[in-house]
Design a protein around this motif. Sequence first.
Motif, PDB file in Angstrom:
ATOM      1  N   THR A  71       1.524  13.110   3.198  1.00  0.00           N
ATOM      2  CA  THR A  71       1.694  12.426   1.929  1.00  0.00           C
ATOM      3  C   THR A  71       2.959  12.850   1.188  1.00  0.00           C
ATOM      4  N   SER A 240       6.305   4.173  -2.124  1.00  0.00           N
ATOM      5  CA  SER A 240       4.915   4.268  -2.568  1.00  0.00           C
ATOM      6  C   SER A 240       4.127   5.157  -1.621  1.00  0.00           C
ATOM      7  N   GLU A 242       1.311   4.513  -0.390  1.00  0.00           N
ATOM      8  CA  GLU A 242       0.732   3.654   0.643  1.00  0.00           C
ATOM      9  C   GLU A 242       1.746   3.393   1.758  1.00  0.00           C
ATOM     10  N   ALA A 246       1.416   4.591   5.573  1.00  0.00           N
ATOM     11  CA  ALA A 246       1.379   3.581   6.639  1.00  0.00           C
ATOM     12  C   ALA A 246       2.360   3.937   7.745  1.00  0.00           C
ATOM     13  N   PRO A 274       0.090  -2.133   4.008  1.00  0.00           N
ATOM     14  CA  PRO A 274      -0.565  -2.654   2.798  1.00  0.00           C
ATOM     15  C   PRO A 274      -0.572  -4.177   2.806  1.00  0.00           C
ATOM     16  N   ASP A 593      -5.477  10.146   0.393  1.00  0.00           N
ATOM     17  CA  ASP A 593      -5.167   9.504  -0.884  1.00  0.00           C
ATOM     18  C   ASP A 593      -6.349   8.684  -1.405  1.00  0.00           C
ATOM     19  N   LYS A 595      -7.441   5.980   0.240  1.00  0.00           N
ATOM     20  CA  LYS A 595      -7.300   4.608   0.724  1.00  0.00           C
ATOM     21  C   LYS A 595      -8.230   4.384   1.912  1.00  0.00           C
TER      22      LYS A 595
END
Length: 769
Positions: A71, A240, A242, A246, A274, A593, A595
Amino acid sequence: MSEPSGCPGWGMGYRLGVDLGTTFTAAAMRNGGPPSMLGLGNRALQIPSVLYLREDGQFLVGEAAERRGATDPSRVVREFKRRIGDPIPLMVAGTPFSAQALSARLLASVVATATERRGAAPDEIVLTYPANWGAYKRDLVGQVISLADVGPTVTCPEPQAAAIQYAAQAHLQPGDRVAVYDLGGGTFDVCVLEKTGTGFTILGNREGIEQLGGVDFDEAVFQHVVGALGPALEQLDLDSPEGRAALTRLRRDCVEAKEALSVDVDTTIPVTLPGRSTSVRLTRAELETLIAPALEQTVEATGRALRTAGTTAEQLTAIVLVGGSSRIPLVSHLLQSRFATPTALDTHPKHDIAMGAVQFSDVAEATTAPLAAVASTNGIAAGTAPGVLPKPTRQPLSAQAKRRIAVLAGGLALLAIGTVVGVQLLTGDPSGAAATSGGQPPPTTSAPASSTGTSAPATAPPALKVLPVAPVPLSASELVIPLKTPEGERLYLADATDPDKRTKLSNGPGTDSGPALSPDRRSMIYMHATAPGKGIPWVSGTDGSGARPLFQKLPTQCADGITRPAWNAKDPTQLVLACFAGKTTGLYLVDTDGKVLRTLFTAGGEGVGVSDPAVSPDGRRVAFQAQRIPGFGIFVVGTDGKGKPVQVTSGADADPVWSPTAPGVVAYRHAITASSWAIVLVNADRAAVPCAGLARPNEPGGGKQCQVTDGSTLDQDPTWSPAGDQIAFKRNVDAGTGIYLTAASGKGDPGPIWSSSPGSQNAPAWTTR
């Protein structure tokens, strides 16, 4: 930096062999008997050669660094072995480091792990290096050893270590010759060795390609996928969380796809962005097309090594394949086609060098080629690209997008851009301590002259000491238990061998329960509640440091409740949650996170529920407690989200946890009567479980189960020891609640570890749940 033929102090302790690789680091020990591998990680004996710079200036190493770096890639540095001797420092979170300083931190961590496991520092360390490194780079290896400050250390060429290990298994005779082909994560080495009466002699020149290895093949697969996706990645917000997550997942999946093609002919690479999910198919033939030009160069280097050694292919006993990338089937095919010589691939190429290194000082002999000459005879001109891998031709991204994707997805250290003049690279060497790819020192660069006419001193950050990794992983006897105290439920670190040894880890306010240890046993997730029924996941070190909420925002699927989380032991950046929202209950694979990456199972209706997930050690399955889906008991579902849950037990069963050592075996709580529960083992693959206790039928069918406690009390919440030979569990008896310990075989009676009131209020944690 000598390479002695004896080992001082051998009878008093142990020797440690260390293979400080580009992508993985491994170590082996020997104390007079046969050598054995030292377990550095939880998922494997070796660890990733990755560092993560924490905000307090300390480094996390290996699996912990991988997890934290998923992250925050700006704080991660990897593949720094390739940069040893580079005059440009690596920037990690804005701080410059030389590759030597980073390598020293990794070496110090390995030695610290050995010292902790053995209770004493090694008497001697044998550190390996690429065979084609010249005298200058070998001097830089000396700097690594000095910075690490780990005690007496000698060095050994990597192929020579591999040959020593091969000879120990193949029973070579004096005069036998082998070529060692070492294709690792970042470098390629090859040389010819001849067995002598006491060891090996290197014949001719040591050949190699410094900038070629598995990471280049990983990048080729990644760029193949990028080319297939085209503009889809241009629209991705790389700033971001995300977007970064990814790309991190995509790069990891590309690595797994490359490895899968060593045993399969095609594979599918999942792509989860995303707002979009797709996949890219990759065949073995396509992979071989991508990497064949580079592998052809390794075959040519092997031919040069044979010529300079005055050896024909017919004179070789075998070509020994070492390094993880040597498992690629095309490697063996190309070598056999060119030389018509048998190739020998040992059981675990990532371990061979460390296993040979720890035996090196016993058998080392002088080589026939001077080390100083190697740099000029490696066949690759300094600064020349070693192998050109084909580039994707489909809808290429812009150069800016490619650069940002490469940096963010790989978590690579950012290079200092521009002119770096007179920087002291944290090595104590004001000259910069650098080298070109050919192993020679760089040109001297001076700082601008001062007004007095003398050279101004270089502005440099202070030299950093090698700092220990924090938090320290738990020892094999340590586990985390929640205890009820007057101020509420708190987590304690306890020792199974010393009931009086307890350390409080959490201080409230609120209650802390349901701990789950990370695969490296350095971190834990637990449920923290400030009011009944209001628990949310928190994360901290296993020493209680850095406690904080795990997620900034809970997934919407968990709006009305969440049970004890489970780590994915195969991928520590992922968790499995059992959640409730409205009338829907389900299992979800999430990242750190919060997600939701994948829905594994959902159901709804009165009385329907799932809880207590546990991920199998291979990361492929989740065991969980189920109510009315449609039955009761322990069910298993795949982490790929495909297929329906399979029922493996029936009844009011709960608290499943997988054995860390016995494939498919799950320990769980089984209800004997309404007021008595037993700890029982079942095989999720419907096979029989070896049992020295009470063998019992498995009601849904399949092999028999093993009841390891007698069921006369309330036994629940089992957790396995790291060795898989013992199970700790919570026992409710008239005198109160305590933690008990039993043999996983079911042999013998359980004994209490902690049984005095106040007792354990919830599940203990010994290994990954």
